[in-house]
Each structure stands twice: as structure tokens, then as C-alpha cells.
Design an enzyme around this catalytic site. Structure first.
Site, PDB file in Angstrom:
ATOM      1  N   SER A   7       0.856  -1.192   0.000  1.00  0.00           N
ATOM      2  CA  SER A   7       0.000   0.000   0.000  1.00  0.00           C
ATOM      3  C   SER A   7       0.882   1.230   0.000  1.00  0.00           C
ATOM      4  CB  SER A   7      -0.891   0.003   1.243  1.00  0.00           C
ATOM      5  OG  SER A   7      -1.398   1.307   1.425  1.00  0.00           O
ATOM      6  N   HIS A  32      -1.219  -1.412  -4.264  1.00  0.00           N
ATOM      7  CA  HIS A  32      -2.488  -1.016  -3.648  1.00  0.00           C
ATOM      8  C   HIS A  32      -2.495   0.502  -3.443  1.00  0.00           C
ATOM      9  CE1 HIS A  32      -6.086  -1.918  -1.238  1.00  0.00           C
ATOM     10  NE2 HIS A  32      -5.662  -0.999  -0.388  1.00  0.00           N
ATOM     11  N   ASP A  34      -4.636   3.660  -2.006  1.00  0.00           N
ATOM     12  CA  ASP A  34      -5.740   4.010  -1.100  1.00  0.00           C
ATOM     13  C   ASP A  34      -6.253   5.413  -1.380  1.00  0.00           C
ATOM     14  OD1 ASP A  34      -6.039   1.721   0.660  1.00  0.00           O
ATOM     15  OD2 ASP A  34      -3.978   2.140   1.274  1.00  0.00           O
ATOM     16  N   MET A  36      -8.905   8.244  -0.384  1.00  0.00           N
ATOM     17  CA  MET A  36      -9.762   8.659   0.735  1.00  0.00           C
ATOM     18  C   MET A  36     -10.264  10.085   0.517  1.00  0.00           C
ATOM     19  SD  MET A  36      -7.555   7.226   3.935  1.00  0.00           S
ATOM     20  CE  MET A  36      -6.707   5.639   3.857  1.00  0.00           C
ATOM     21  N   HIS A  65      -8.299   1.241  -4.206  1.00  0.00           N
ATOM     22  CA  HIS A  65      -9.269   1.013  -3.130  1.00  0.00           C
ATOM     23  C   HIS A  65      -9.959   2.341  -2.830  1.00  0.00           C
ATOM     24  CE1 HIS A  65      -9.621  -0.063   1.490  1.00  0.00           C
ATOM     25  NE2 HIS A  65     -10.792   0.120   0.932  1.00  0.00           N
ATOM     26  N   MET A  67     -12.124   4.591  -0.877  1.00  0.00           N
ATOM     27  CA  MET A  67     -12.793   4.829   0.411  1.00  0.00           C
ATOM     28  C   MET A  67     -13.453   6.192   0.310  1.00  0.00           C
ATOM     29  SD  MET A  67      -9.735   3.314   2.743  1.00  0.00           S
ATOM     30  CE  MET A  67      -8.589   3.429   1.374  1.00  0.00           C
ATOM     31  N   MET A 136     -11.678  -5.750   5.170  1.00  0.00           N
ATOM     32  CA  MET A 136     -10.884  -4.809   5.964  1.00  0.00           C
ATOM     33  C   MET A 136     -10.618  -5.422   7.335  1.00  0.00           C
ATOM     34  SD  MET A 136     -10.214  -2.186   4.105  1.00  0.00           S
ATOM     35  CE  MET A 136      -9.224  -1.421   5.404  1.00  0.00           C
ATOM     36  N   GLY A 143      -2.976   4.064   7.860  1.00  0.00           N
ATOM     37  CA  GLY A 143      -2.067   2.926   7.881  1.00  0.00           C
ATOM     38  C   GLY A 143      -1.582   2.689   9.310  1.00  0.00           C
ATOM     39  N   GLY A 144      -0.930   1.567   9.515  1.00  0.00           N
ATOM     40  CA  GLY A 144      -0.264   1.315  10.793  1.00  0.00           C
ATOM     41  C   GLY A 144      -1.166   0.979  11.959  1.00  0.00           C
ATOM     42  N   ASP A 174      -6.838  -6.397   4.044  1.00  0.00           N
ATOM     43  CA  ASP A 174      -6.204  -5.075   4.101  1.00  0.00           C
ATOM     44  C   ASP A 174      -6.278  -4.520   5.523  1.00  0.00           C
ATOM     45  OD1 ASP A 174      -5.270  -2.514   3.622  1.00  0.00           O
ATOM     46  OD2 ASP A 174      -6.947  -1.919   2.333  1.00  0.00           O
ATOM     47  N   GLY A 176      -3.195  -3.980   8.935  1.00  0.00           N
ATOM     48  CA  GLY A 176      -2.477  -4.658  10.009  1.00  0.00           C
ATOM     49  C   GLY A 176      -1.808  -5.953   9.600  1.00  0.00           C
ATOM     50  N   GLY A 196       1.060  -2.047   4.219  1.00  0.00           N
ATOM     51  CA  GLY A 196       1.593  -0.689   4.099  1.00  0.00           C
ATOM     52  C   GLY A 196       2.794  -0.500   5.003  1.00  0.00           C
TER      53      GLY A 196
HETATM   54  C1  DX5 Z   1      -6.413   1.634   5.508  1.00  0.00           C
HETATM   55  C2  DX5 Z   1      -5.966   1.326   4.102  1.00  0.00           C
HETATM   56  C3  DX5 Z   1      -4.880   0.339   4.039  1.00  0.00           C
HETATM   57  C4  DX5 Z   1      -3.618   0.731   4.732  1.00  0.00           C
HETATM   58  C5  DX5 Z   1      -2.956  -0.500   5.243  1.00  0.00           C
HETATM   59  O1  DX5 Z   1      -7.503   2.472   5.471  1.00  0.00           O
HETATM   60  O2  DX5 Z   1      -7.058   0.830   3.322  1.00  0.00           O
HETATM   61  O3  DX5 Z   1      -4.611  -0.081   2.710  1.00  0.00           O
HETATM   62  O4  DX5 Z   1      -2.719   1.430   3.920  1.00  0.00           O
HETATM   63  O5  DX5 Z   1      -1.854  -0.137   5.983  1.00  0.00           O
HETATM   64  P1  DX5 Z   1      -1.189  -1.104   7.052  1.00  0.00           P
HETATM   65  O6  DX5 Z   1      -0.687  -2.292   6.312  1.00  0.00           O
HETATM   66  O7  DX5 Z   1      -0.116  -0.254   7.624  1.00  0.00           O
HETATM   67  O8  DX5 Z   1      -2.269  -1.476   8.045  1.00  0.00           O
HETATM   68 ZN    ZN Z   2      -6.550  -0.126   1.332  1.00  0.00          ZN
END
Ligand code: DX5
Ligand code: ZN
Length: 228
Positions: A7, A32, A34, A36, A65, A67, A136, A143-144, A174, A176, A196
Site C-alpha cells: 500500500s 495497492h 488508497d 480517501m 481502493h 474509500m 478490511m 495505515g499502521g 487489508d 495490520g 503498508g
Molecule cells: C487503511 C488502508 C490500508 C492501509 C494499510 O484504510 O485501506 O490499505 O494502507 O496499511 P497497514 O498495512 O499499515 O495497516
Molecule cells: Zn486499502
């Protein structure tokens, strides 16, 4: 086949092309992206312009993706910019059947995403028309975050629903996904693994993305041998 989809949310946005090259060298086969909008999720990221820039520097399929609210209004722009896979949230689509049909009609792979609180049963009537389902394993927006263990049961249920109906959509996870959680998500049936932070090492681009991809893929492949 297991695929790792880094990601880019956790990449260094000023050095995206370098980060993409590093994960490609490590064995990533999908990127990937993201998107938003600050409404569907409490964060704002990127739009079609960045997808178009990525398209110029990589041949990897771009897994976009969305969102965002009102995804129908933007699907075409992202596909024109170079998105190969486009996923929308079940929770954001009042007319999900129409939205999935729209994505497919524009030539992209169509995916539907479920938030942690949305049951897989809500997809029963579209499973035969999707190319992939994204579970999800964190609440989307950042992320994180920490992996939500209840996602494993959802993966298993989805695998069973797919087998019972003889369908062949892919199952993506997707949120963690790290060296600590990757084996269990693979054993539960995930095939496309988004990561990510575990790839890019958090904000500031710390860590060796190529090595991280290699390690994650090796752990995922080991886990396929332990699938029940
Ligand atoms: C969260 C995103 C993920 C995110 C994952 O809203 O959709 O794609 O980047 O990041 P990690 O792998 O750090 O959880
Ligand atoms: Zn994502």
C-alpha cells in the site's frame, strides 16, 4: 497463488517511483492505492492524477481502493488514469449491483470491500459478479493500525461461501498485515495481501521496502503449506 500488494499510503510520496521500484524488485505483483475523501473516512489522500503518474512508472496492476462516498462519480476517472482493479465499499454503495456493473463495463476488475462491522452475508447477491472481495482488518482511514482478529472468521466464511457456490473471485485482506499476522491470514484463506507499514516502515519511509516485501512473501508462502 499468493500476491503481495504494497500500500503506497505508507510510502514516501516525494519518492513514489523509487518506492515502487523497490517493492517490484522484492517481488510485489500488485500495487495497492488508497483513495480517501475525508467523508467516508476521516482522512484525505490521492486522486486520479497520482494514479496517472504511477501508471507511467510501473507495469504492475494498480489496485485502487476507493474509500469515498458516491464512487460511481469517480470510477471512470480512475480507470482512465490507469486503475486495473477498482474496489468500492459495500457501505458506500446504495446501488451496489449497479456500481459493480459500472466498474466491469469500463474494463477493470471489480471488487467490493467490507468494513470490520459489515457481515460477509451482505454480499450474497453480488458474489457471482465480483472479481474480488476485500476484507478490511482495520477500520479504514489510516495505515499502521492493529489487526482485528475477528477478520479471520470472515475470511473463512467467505472461502466456504465461494466453495459452496463454485465461484472463483479472489479474496484480499487489508489492514495490520505484518510478519506477525501474515501466516494466520493466509491460513484463513486470504490470497491478495495488502501491507503498508510492514513494507515501507511507517511515515518517513524507514526500512528497506525490497527486503520487507521479500520477507513478507516468504512468510506467506510458508503459511500456504500449513493451510487447513
Ligand atoms: C487503511 C488502508 C490500508 C492501509 C494499510 O484504510 O485501506 O490499505 O494502507 O496499511 P497497514 O498495512 O499499515 O495497516
Ligand atoms: Zn486499502
Amino acid at each position: 497463488m499468493i500476491e503481495l500488494a504494497p500500500s503506497i499510503l505508507s510510502a514516501d510520496f516525494a519518492r513514489l517511483a523509487d518506492d515502487v521500484r523497490a517493492v517490484t524488485e522484492g517481488g510485489a505483483t500488485l500495487l495497492h492505492v488508497d483513495v480517501m475523501d475525508g467523508h467516508f473516512v476521516p482522512n484525505i489522500t490521492i486522486g486520479p492524477v497520482v494514479v496517472a503518474s504511477l501508471r507511467k512508472v510501473t507495469e504492475l496492476p494498480l489496485d485502487v481502493h476507493l474509500m469515498i462516498e458516491h464512487p460511481d462519480d469517480y470510477v471512470e476517472a480512475f480507470i482512465e488514469a490507469g486503475a486495473d482493479w477498482v474496489s468500492v465499499h459495500q457501505e458506500a454503495c446504495v446501488h451496489l449491483h449497479r456500481t459493480v456493473s459500472l466498474i466491469r463495463s469500463k474494463g477493470a476488475q471489480a471488487g467490493v470491500v467490507l468494513n470490520p462491522a459489515t457481515p460477509v452475508e451482505t454480499l450474497v447477491d453480488v458474489l457471482d459478479m465480483v472479481d474480488y472481495v476485500l476484507i478490511m482488518s482495520v477500520n479504514p482511514g489510516f495505515g499502521g493500525q492493529k489487526f482485528i482478529p475477528g477478520s479471520l472468521a470472515k475470511l473463512k466464511k467467505l472461502v466456504a461461501m465461494r466453495a459452496a457456490r463454485g465461484l472463483n473471485f479472489r479474496i484480499e485482506i487489508d489492514g495490520g498485515v505484518t510478519l506477525e499476522t501474515i501466516a494466520e491470514v493466509v491460513r484463513a484463506g486470504a490470497e491478495v495481501l495488502v501491507a503498508g507499514n510492514a513494507v515501507f516502515g511507517g511515515s518517513g519511509g524507514k526500512g528497506d521496502a525490497k527486503k520487507n516485501v521479500e520477507k513478507l512473501l516468504a512468510a506467506a508462502k510458508d503459511a500456504t503449506l500449513q493451510r487447513v
